[in-house]
Design a protein around this motif. Structure first.
Motif, PDB file in Angstrom:
ATOM      1  N   VAL A 247      44.847 -50.268 -39.720  1.00  3.22           N
ATOM      2  CA  VAL A 247      43.775 -50.959 -39.014  1.00  3.22           C
ATOM      3  C   VAL A 247      42.541 -50.057 -38.953  1.00  3.22           C
ATOM      4  O   VAL A 247      42.550 -49.010 -38.281  1.00  3.22           O
ATOM      5  N   LEU A 248      41.500 -50.444 -39.666  1.00  2.00           N
ATOM      6  CA  LEU A 248      40.227 -49.728 -39.598  1.00  2.00           C
ATOM      7  C   LEU A 248      39.364 -50.332 -38.503  1.00  2.00           C
ATOM      8  O   LEU A 248      39.108 -51.546 -38.510  1.00  2.00           O
ATOM      9  N   VAL A 249      38.909 -49.499 -37.566  1.00  2.00           N
ATOM     10  CA  VAL A 249      37.976 -49.935 -36.523  1.00  2.00           C
ATOM     11  C   VAL A 249      36.655 -49.233 -36.792  1.00  2.00           C
ATOM     12  O   VAL A 249      36.549 -48.013 -36.664  1.00  2.00           O
ATOM     13  N   LYS A 250      35.634 -49.994 -37.180  1.00  2.00           N
ATOM     14  CA  LYS A 250      34.380 -49.403 -37.644  1.00  2.00           C
ATOM     15  C   LYS A 250      33.192 -50.125 -37.021  1.00  2.00           C
ATOM     16  O   LYS A 250      33.109 -51.358 -37.065  1.00  2.00           O
ATOM     17  N   SER A 251      32.269 -49.350 -36.461  1.00  2.00           N
ATOM     18  CA  SER A 251      31.044 -49.913 -35.899  1.00  2.00           C
ATOM     19  C   SER A 251      30.102 -48.785 -35.551  1.00  2.00           C
ATOM     20  O   SER A 251      30.480 -47.612 -35.586  1.00  2.00           O
ATOM     21  N   SER A 252      28.893 -49.128 -35.181  1.00  2.00           N
ATOM     22  CA  SER A 252      28.003 -48.145 -34.580  1.00  2.00           C
ATOM     23  C   SER A 252      28.505 -47.822 -33.177  1.00  2.00           C
ATOM     24  O   SER A 252      29.178 -48.636 -32.537  1.00  2.00           O
ATOM     25  N   ASN A 253      28.145 -46.649 -32.701  1.00  2.00           N
ATOM     26  CA  ASN A 253      28.671 -46.172 -31.425  1.00  2.00           C
ATOM     27  C   ASN A 253      28.329 -47.122 -30.278  1.00  2.00           C
ATOM     28  O   ASN A 253      29.141 -47.364 -29.392  1.00  2.00           O
ATOM     29  N   GLY A 254      27.118 -47.671 -30.298  1.00  2.00           N
ATOM     30  CA  GLY A 254      26.693 -48.530 -29.206  1.00  2.00           C
ATOM     31  C   GLY A 254      27.346 -49.895 -29.190  1.00  2.00           C
ATOM     32  O   GLY A 254      27.155 -50.667 -28.247  1.00  2.00           O
ATOM     33  N   ALA A 255      28.142 -50.222 -30.192  1.00  2.00           N
ATOM     34  CA  ALA A 255      28.764 -51.540 -30.262  1.00  2.00           C
ATOM     35  C   ALA A 255      30.028 -51.646 -29.421  1.00  2.00           C
ATOM     36  O   ALA A 255      30.564 -52.740 -29.231  1.00  2.00           O
TER      37      ALA A 255
END
Length: 491
Positions: free
Chosen positions: A456-464
């Motif tokens: 499971v890849l969890v990827k986003s910008s920090n503020g998301a």
């Protein structure tokens, strides 16, 4: 930091000593901006913030051991502490760092100062370089903790150096033109590393050309006897050779690069192996970091170490020993139930998301604990700071997920919804793609569907906000078994 009297702090910062009798008070501890980090002998910089004013915590800092306080307004401090007043705390912090570094250089004990910039990979390259230089140099290496890459973090990093420091690695970020130039005035670099010019912060810079202009301020600041370390695989970076008077050393997988990676392969966990080559010598390296994109970061670190006199064999061996350090950057967490969580929610831009998705697919090459193929999950949140291109860039990411044949896509948050739309338009159907409005809904969707062997890849910008989602997914298993194995790297 080197020991200073309050009077010397005044001289370096351009401030004013509030109590003349306190001029002999010495600070020989760290420089901190958080009163909770104070130890005996510390210098506390009381910076005003959006929510809290550091000056309100000055007395607490002194009680904890700070001997000198740098502040923008008059304060009542416990007896024995020195107060240095300045007009601008951030600017004074920068001048203090510049002054301390110049003193070290004047004493002949100054460290090799390496500045690193780029649209992605700065933190991993910094971590790799600190590890490799620590292996091949005879002495301590100072590098940022976390992602200290702005006008506060950079001087705090510099101020950790002392007479024993052999190398000082400074990560340099930018939110616009002139920012990196300012950081270079604070920490004058001997070596400048340019990684890649990408779409990160497109909303702030406006175009890739403007991003390249800003990033190139690092090589423009190098002295004639300095070294510009440039990515030969990125045309915009390679073109920066014309903007520097320093010697140029290139790295990459291109045939014309000075420091090259040949015969790159990935193991079943998407960790790269390659042959490191420079000046006719070569040696094999096997990274502990996940993703083929980490080869670029490793080559950048290798180029700096080679320029410092290390051999190809020693650098390849050091790269192979370098452990992942920074959390939230391709941090691989193996749950006791066989689910693998890849926490990469510290930051995101179109290039780093594509790299992370490719790594996800590569990490599923091995079979699961029961011998069946691993399923891949891409849990994606918003990429921030993309400006007018945001919708299109998110749409492309959704289409990329389908083209890479990722098994399951879960898009989280309204700002990321075009990822879901792009995947559907590209041909995703049924439950292959789903949308969740928030983290709580995403967890409710995921928990009953995950099974042993899933990646499971969890990827986003920090503020998301997806960092919390990744942490909760890990805790789902660790609360019961207490067994979670962690690795980390940067995308």
């Amino acid at each position: 930091m080197i020991a200073l009297t309050a009077t010397e702090v005044v001289e370096l910062t351009g401030g004013r000593l509030e109590t003349a009798a306190a001029g002999d008070v010495r600070t020989d501890g760290p420089v901190v901006v958080d009163s909770r980090a104070v130890v005996a002998g510390a210098l506390f910089v009381a910076l005003p913030g959006e929510r809290v004013d550091g000056a309100d915590y000055a007395a607490t800092a002194v009680a904890a051991g700070a001997t000198v306080v740098l502040a923008e307004r008059a304060l009542e401090l416990p007896a024995g502490a020195a107060l240095v007043l300045v007009e601008d705390g951030v600017a004074a912090l920068g001048r203090l760092a510049t002054g301390v570094l110049e003193r070290l250089r004047e004493q002949g004990t100054g460290p090799l100062v390496v500045g690193i910039t780029g649209s992605q990979g700065k933190t991993t390259t910094k971590d790799l370089l600190a590890s490799v230089l620590g292996d091949v140099l005879d002495g301590p290496v100072v590098a940022p903790r976390g992602s200290f890459n702005n006008e506060i973090g950079a001087p705090l990093t510099v101020l950790r150096a002392d007479a024993r420091t052999r190398a000082l690695v400074v990560e340099m970020g930018a939110r616009g033109l002139g920012h990196i130039a300012q950081l270079c005035r604070i920490a004058r670099p001997d070596v400048g590393v340019e990684l890649v010019v990408g779409a990160a912060h497109a909303g702030e810079f406006g175009s890739l050309e403007a991003t390249a202009q800003a990033k190139g301020e690092l090589v423009e600041a190098l002295p004639a006897d300095g070294l510009a370390v440039l990515n030969a695989d990125d045309d915009r970076v390679a073109a920066m050779a014309s903007r520097t008077r320093a010697r140029v050393l290139t790295f990459g997988r291109s045939a014309h690069a000075d420091v090259r990676a040949l015969d790159v392969t990935l193991d079943g966990r998407a960790r790269a192996r390659f042959r490191l080559e420079h000046a006719g010598a070569s040696a094999d390296a096997a990274l502990l970091l996940h993703g083929e994109h980490q080869v670029t970061n490793a080559l950048a670190a290798a180029a700096v170490a080679l320029s410092a006199g290390a051999s190809v064999a020693d650098v390849a061996a050091a790269l192979s020993r370098a452990e992942p350090v920074s959390p939230g950057r391709m941090q691989v967490l193996e749950r006791a139930d066989g689910v693998t969580v890849v926490h990469d929610a510290y930051n995101a831009n179109p290039d780093s998301v594509r790299a992370a998705l490719k790594a996800l697919v590569g990490m599923a090459a091995d079979t699961g604990p029961d011998g069946t193929p691993r399923r891949t999950w891409a849990v994606l949140g918003e990429m921030l700071e993309l400006g007018a291109a945001s919708r299109d860039e998110h749409d492309v990411v959704g289409r990329t997920v389908v083209r890479l044949d990722v098994d399951q896509l879960l898009v989280v948050g309204a700002g990321a919804r075009p990822i879901y739309t792009g995947a559907v338009m590209e041909g995703s159907w049924g439950e292959e793609a789903a949308f969740a409005p928030d983290v709580a809904s995403a967890l409710e969707f995921l928990r009953p569907r995950l099974r042993p062997g899933d990646v499971v890849l969890v990827k986003s910008s920090n503020g998301a906000g997806l960092a919390r989602l990744a942490e909760e997914l890990v805790q789902d298993s660790s609360q019961d078994s207490g067994a979670v194995r962690a690795e980390a790297s940067d995308s």
